[in-house]
Write a protein that holds these residues in place. Structure first.
Motif, PDB file in Angstrom:
ATOM      1  N   SER A  48       0.943  -1.210   0.040  1.00 29.29           N
ATOM      2  CA  SER A  48       0.057  -0.001  -0.089  1.00 29.29           C
ATOM      3  C   SER A  48       0.757   1.188   0.041  1.00 29.29           C
ATOM      4  O   SER A  48       2.063   1.261   0.331  1.00 29.29           O
ATOM      5  CB  SER A  48      -1.081   0.138   1.281  1.00 29.29           C
ATOM      6  OG  SER A  48      -0.248  -0.135   2.633  1.00 29.29           O
ATOM      7  N   GLY A  49       0.359   2.459  -0.539  1.00 31.48           N
ATOM      8  CA  GLY A  49       0.890   3.695  -0.721  1.00 31.48           C
ATOM      9  C   GLY A  49       0.242   4.453   0.216  1.00 31.48           C
ATOM     10  O   GLY A  49      -0.824   4.714  -0.049  1.00 31.48           O
ATOM     11  N   TRP A  50       1.108   5.456   0.773  1.00 37.52           N
ATOM     12  CA  TRP A  50       0.495   6.337   1.937  1.00 37.52           C
ATOM     13  C   TRP A  50       1.028   7.790   1.849  1.00 37.52           C
ATOM     14  O   TRP A  50       2.221   7.812   1.818  1.00 37.52           O
ATOM     15  CB  TRP A  50       0.645   5.833   3.411  1.00 37.52           C
ATOM     16  CG  TRP A  50      -0.112   4.398   3.685  1.00 37.52           C
ATOM     17  CD1 TRP A  50       0.514   3.432   3.372  1.00 37.52           C
ATOM     18  CD2 TRP A  50      -1.227   4.482   4.150  1.00 37.52           C
ATOM     19  NE1 TRP A  50      -0.516   2.411   3.601  1.00 37.52           N
ATOM     20  CE2 TRP A  50      -1.613   3.021   4.379  1.00 37.52           C
ATOM     21  CE3 TRP A  50      -2.259   4.983   4.739  1.00 37.52           C
ATOM     22  CZ2 TRP A  50      -2.561   2.204   4.848  1.00 37.52           C
ATOM     23  CZ3 TRP A  50      -3.351   4.744   5.410  1.00 37.52           C
ATOM     24  CH2 TRP A  50      -3.658   3.126   5.501  1.00 37.52           C
ATOM     25  N   LEU A  51       0.299   8.775   1.862  1.00 34.21           N
ATOM     26  CA  LEU A  51       0.619  10.252   1.835  1.00 34.21           C
ATOM     27  C   LEU A  51       0.270  10.514   3.411  1.00 34.21           C
ATOM     28  O   LEU A  51      -0.926  10.782   3.886  1.00 34.21           O
ATOM     29  CB  LEU A  51      -0.004  11.140   1.077  1.00 34.21           C
ATOM     30  CG  LEU A  51       0.157  12.353   0.697  1.00 34.21           C
ATOM     31  CD1 LEU A  51       1.894  12.331  -0.040  1.00 34.21           C
ATOM     32  CD2 LEU A  51      -0.324  13.249  -0.359  1.00 34.21           C
ATOM     33  N   ASP A  52       1.274  10.718   4.372  1.00 34.30           N
ATOM     34  CA  ASP A  52       0.826  10.960   5.830  1.00 34.30           C
ATOM     35  C   ASP A  52       0.099   9.538   6.155  1.00 34.30           C
ATOM     36  O   ASP A  52       0.405   8.336   6.044  1.00 34.30           O
ATOM     37  CB  ASP A  52       0.558  12.063   6.114  1.00 34.30           C
ATOM     38  CG  ASP A  52       1.531  12.910   6.157  1.00 34.30           C
ATOM     39  OD1 ASP A  52       2.797  12.742   6.021  1.00 34.30           O
ATOM     40  OD2 ASP A  52       1.205  14.021   6.657  1.00 34.30           O
TER      41      ASP A  52
END
Length: 334
Positions: A48-52
């Motif tokens: 998974s990829g997260w911005l904050d």
């Protein structure tokens, strides 16, 4: 060990480094990998990829494709670039799985086990963007990469040292990791901040209400201040007596709502006779200087909720009565 490619200048800042400091918003982007090895023939990789704390995409391990959760999750990357990265990660996960299974005996691993990894880049106030990568096994870090350097983590013991010695033999992998961390990640971070700026900079005002929780004990009350529907995430919630903060305030974790906003609750355990005069104060960027202040026992708390329930029930009863009356009138005519 250095991960920086020789042809890249070591001191001159990239154009994107200065632009980061203008943007007021998320300060990190990271990718999470969770690899589960059940036995010598079965393994599953989740990503998974997260911005904050905002998830931008997930990874479907079966077809090996990315599931984008936001219209702007790709940033300004072209479809060709996205496809190349998807293929790169697909090949990486296949190779990673095979390498781990080939070295189970060497590292004295016992099935089942889980390996976790996190990699990305983050912005520190007054500093350039910093890239990082960490790998963990059994809840303990065993390898760490920070900007230009890679090193085994002392807590990982001999296994961390053996893994480090193994990975540095693969120069092509090291070069790929260096490019992803030092070039691709900052460029993607900047582009996704720009593409999602309208949503990331939005301000959503919180709603707040009061209730009582389970009785802590004889003669005591648990006061609960609910705050929900706010964005961005930073918020301040405190039980107050006048202008003084109540030190016994317990603030729970800030949890996500389904609509990409947040909610939390703050509780206070008090003697029943000391509840009068208490209030819950909420500060949030969307409110400016107009804090939300709810007074315990004031009709803006539980009283309004009770009134709303009564009114809703009355409306429902009236609607049912009208329906039955019309139904009866129609049958009478027949």
């Amino acid at each position: 060990m250095s991960w920086r490619r020789n042809e890249r200048p070591s001191k001159n800042p990239e154009p994107w480094e200065a632009q980061f400091f203008v943007f007021q918003g998320p300060t990190s982007f990271h990718v999470i990998q969770i690899s589960t090895f059940a036995n010598s023939t079965w393994a599953q990789n989740q990503g998974s990829g997260w911005l904050d704390n905002l998830q931008l995409y997930g990874w479907d391990s079966d077809p090996g494709t990315t599931i984008f959760l936001k219209p702007w999750s790709k940033g300004n990357f072209s479809d060709e670039e996205v496809t190349e990265l998807e293929e790169l990660f697909r090949v990486y996960l296949i190779g990673f799985t095979l390498e781990v299974q080939d070295h189970v005996s060497e590292f004295q691993l016992e099935y089942p086990f889980v390996i976790q990894g996190i990699a990305g880049c983050e912005l520190h106030p007054g500093k350039a963007v910093e890239s990082f990568l960490k790998g963990a096994f059994g809840g303990l870090d065993f390898v760490s990469i920070k900007n230009d350097s890679c090193a085994p983590v002392p807590e990982g013991g001999s296994m961390a040292q053996r893994f480090y010695e193994l990975i540095i033999q693969y120069h092509a992998i090291c070069d790929t990791i260096a490019k992803l961390l030092l070039e691709t990640c900052p460029r993607y971070f900047l582009s996704v901040l720009d593409a999602g700026k309208a949503e990331l900079q939005r301000q959503v005002k919180p709603e707040a209400w009061l209730s009582s929780g389970p009785t802590p004990g004889p003669g005591r009350l648990l006061l609960v201040c609910h705050v929900s529907g706010f964005y961005p995430k930073p918020v301040w919630v405190m039980w107050m007596r006048g202008e003084q903060e109540e030190p016994g305030t317990q603030q729970g974790d800030i949890m996500p709502n389904a609509n990409w906003t947040w909610h939390l609750r703050a509780t206070l355990d008090v003697a029943a006779g000391e509840a009068a005069g208490l209030s819950c104060r909420v500060k949030h960027s969307s409110l400016g200087d107009q804090d939300i202040v709810l007074y315990w026992g004031h009709p803006t708390s539980t009283g309004l909720i009770f009134v709303a329930i009564i009114v809703s029930s009355l409306i429902l009863l009236i609607c049912l009565a009208l329906w039955f009356w019309r139904r009866w009138s129609y049958l009478t005519i027949l």
